[in-house]
Design a protein around this motif. Sequence first.
Motif, mmCIF file in Angstrom:
data_model
loop_
_atom_site.group_PDB
_atom_site.id
_atom_site.type_symbol
_atom_site.label_atom_id
_atom_site.label_comp_id
_atom_site.label_asym_id
_atom_site.label_seq_id
_atom_site.Cartn_x
_atom_site.Cartn_y
_atom_site.Cartn_z
ATOM 1 N N ALA A 1 0.841 -1.212 0.000
ATOM 2 C CA ALA A 1 0.000 0.000 0.000
ATOM 3 C C ALA A 1 0.862 1.242 0.000
ATOM 4 N N SER A 2 1.971 1.207 0.740
ATOM 5 C CA SER A 2 2.882 2.353 0.748
ATOM 6 C C SER A 2 3.494 2.566 -0.626
ATOM 7 N N VAL A 3 3.805 1.470 -1.308
ATOM 8 C CA VAL A 3 4.348 1.578 -2.663
ATOM 9 C C VAL A 3 3.315 2.202 -3.597
ATOM 10 N N ASP A 4 2.076 1.745 -3.522
ATOM 11 C CA ASP A 4 1.020 2.286 -4.399
ATOM 12 C C ASP A 4 0.793 3.771 -4.120
ATOM 13 N N GLU A 5 0.790 4.137 -2.854
ATOM 14 C CA GLU A 5 0.590 5.551 -2.500
ATOM 15 C C GLU A 5 1.730 6.414 -3.015
ATOM 16 N N ALA A 6 2.951 5.931 -2.850
ATOM 17 C CA ALA A 6 4.101 6.701 -3.312
ATOM 18 C C ALA A 6 4.097 6.814 -4.834
ATOM 19 N N TYR A 7 3.640 5.759 -5.512
ATOM 20 C CA TYR A 7 3.591 5.809 -6.967
ATOM 21 C C TYR A 7 2.545 6.829 -7.440
ATOM 22 N N ALA A 8 1.403 6.857 -6.781
ATOM 23 C CA ALA A 8 0.365 7.828 -7.154
ATOM 24 C C ALA A 8 0.866 9.255 -6.943
ATOM 25 N N SER A 9 1.552 9.474 -5.854
ATOM 26 C CA SER A 9 2.088 10.820 -5.595
ATOM 27 C C SER A 9 3.115 11.188 -6.653
ATOM 28 N N LEU A 10 3.895 10.212 -7.089
ATOM 29 C CA LEU A 10 4.902 10.490 -8.115
ATOM 30 C C LEU A 10 4.241 10.859 -9.438
ATOM 31 N N MET A 14 9.179 12.920 -4.753
ATOM 32 C CA MET A 14 8.217 11.821 -4.836
ATOM 33 C C MET A 14 8.869 10.542 -5.376
ATOM 34 N N LYS A 15 9.819 10.714 -6.285
ATOM 35 C CA LYS A 15 10.513 9.534 -6.810
ATOM 36 C C LYS A 15 11.341 8.867 -5.708
ATOM 37 N N SER A 16 11.965 9.668 -4.847
ATOM 38 C CA SER A 16 12.735 9.101 -3.730
ATOM 39 C C SER A 16 11.822 8.351 -2.770
ATOM 40 N N GLN A 17 10.661 8.916 -2.496
ATOM 41 C CA GLN A 17 9.716 8.246 -1.603
ATOM 42 C C GLN A 17 9.226 6.928 -2.215
ATOM 43 N N TYR A 18 9.011 6.953 -3.518
ATOM 44 C CA TYR A 18 8.578 5.735 -4.190
ATOM 45 C C TYR A 18 9.676 4.668 -4.144
ATOM 46 N N ASP A 19 10.919 5.081 -4.424
ATOM 47 C CA ASP A 19 12.036 4.120 -4.366
ATOM 48 C C ASP A 19 12.189 3.540 -2.958
ATOM 49 N N ARG A 20 12.008 4.387 -1.930
ATOM 50 C CA ARG A 20 12.123 3.889 -0.560
ATOM 51 C C ARG A 20 11.010 2.888 -0.249
ATOM 52 N N ALA A 21 9.804 3.169 -0.738
ATOM 53 C CA ALA A 21 8.688 2.254 -0.499
ATOM 54 C C ALA A 21 8.924 0.915 -1.189
ATOM 55 N N VAL A 22 9.468 0.960 -2.406
ATOM 56 C CA VAL A 22 9.771 -0.279 -3.126
ATOM 57 C C VAL A 22 10.864 -1.065 -2.399
ATOM 58 N N THR A 23 11.859 -0.328 -1.905
ATOM 59 C CA THR A 23 12.946 -0.984 -1.167
ATOM 60 C C THR A 23 12.416 -1.651 0.095
ATOM 61 N N ASN A 24 11.554 -0.935 0.827
ATOM 62 C CA ASN A 24 10.976 -1.513 2.043
ATOM 63 C C ASN A 24 10.140 -2.753 1.731
ATOM 64 N N LEU A 25 9.467 -2.720 0.604
ATOM 65 C CA LEU A 25 8.706 -3.900 0.201
ATOM 66 C C LEU A 25 9.649 -5.081 -0.053
ATOM 67 N N GLY A 26 10.830 -4.789 -0.601
ATOM 68 C CA GLY A 26 11.815 -5.839 -0.800
ATOM 69 C C GLY A 26 12.345 -6.384 0.512
ATOM 70 N N TYR A 27 12.404 -5.514 1.543
ATOM 71 C CA TYR A 27 12.867 -5.968 2.854
ATOM 72 C C TYR A 27 11.892 -6.930 3.517
#
Length: 394
Positions: free
Chosen positions: A110-119, A167-180
């Motif tokens: 959900a964090s990834v989707d939110e960050a992507y929408a903001s981007l 917004m791109k940094s936030q999206y990358d961080r969300a994707v990274t956290n999803l990988g964690y």
Amino acid sequence: MNKDAQTKKGLWSWVKRRKWWLILFVIVAGGIVYFMSGNDSAQNTGFATATITRGDLRQVVTATGEIQPLNTINVGSQVSGTIEEIFVDYNSQVKKGDVLLKIEPSVLQASVDEAYASLVSAESQRNYAKSEYERNKILFDDGFIARAELEQSQTTYEQAEQTVNRMKSQYDRAVTNLGYATITSPVDGTVISRQVDVGQTVAASFQTPDLFAIAEDLSKMQIETAVSEADIGMITEGQKVTFTVDAYPTQTFEGEVRQIRLSPTITSNVVVYTVVIDVDNSDLRLKPGMTAFVTILISEKDDIWKVQNSALILRSFDGIVEDAGEATPKTHLAILRDVNGVQTVVLVPYEKGLVTATETEIISDDIQEGDRVIIGRYGQTSSSSSSVRMGPPR
């Protein structure tokens, strides 16, 4: 009853009435005989001695320590969530990159989707601001708008560009956290500890929780021993080590000193230093956490003259020899030697060599087989603060 029978009966009655006195008399008489024979033996030489022997001598330092893997890695989680799956258990063999655990990813997704929408929204705002700036630039060149209006559109465009980057940094961080959410092994090794179960919640808000402990290579182990400051000066890197463990009481293992750590610790008011010992565990018999009883070999000599440390307690030659000259017990030994069948006292120069807790090496060219070191005279009171009278010779 005849007279002889009466006499025997009376004698037996007399013995029965006085039997304890007779027993006491026999004991006392036996003690006197033993004491006199002991004195006769003592008077033969009059000296208490200790034998000088020939053999091997080893100087060692002993300590205890815990056997540990050479490198243990604690695997944790950088994100919070509920554990969905665990793929390894205690003693599992893992390779680098193998999946160990998965955290339920819905919140992270959900964090990834939110960050992507903001981007996407920020990119739309940026594209509009860019078009506005380019139009104003053309109008300014044709003289239709003022410079202030051009600069305002330029500022809006640049701000929109920075918003996209954020917004791109936030999206990358969300994707990274999803990988964690998928925990993988950082090294090849063996899982020696598992701290969590399926369904447990991992909270990584303030610190990284430990999930697994992985020993990188159990075929190579180390022992961390504590050596007191009194012995640390004798320890050097590369010294040979032997040790035992309770699990294999009849077997002696070998190791080598690898490191002497300079950071001291105080244990029971004693300053100790950590000495690290490398151990080969190719057969995997040694387990992490075992207590090792370590013997560090400092020095070793073969086929030397040696004597018990207690044989070097003589303080002077008074009563041993009539004229010792300049000889003292620090430089000479009073030796009781058989010369042509006569027990003779000889002063022999010597030096101390290797010294252990129980024995001392005697360095001298005048030592002979069968020599005995004189440590005192029977019946002579020691000149030390605790006066002790020596008993009969053994």
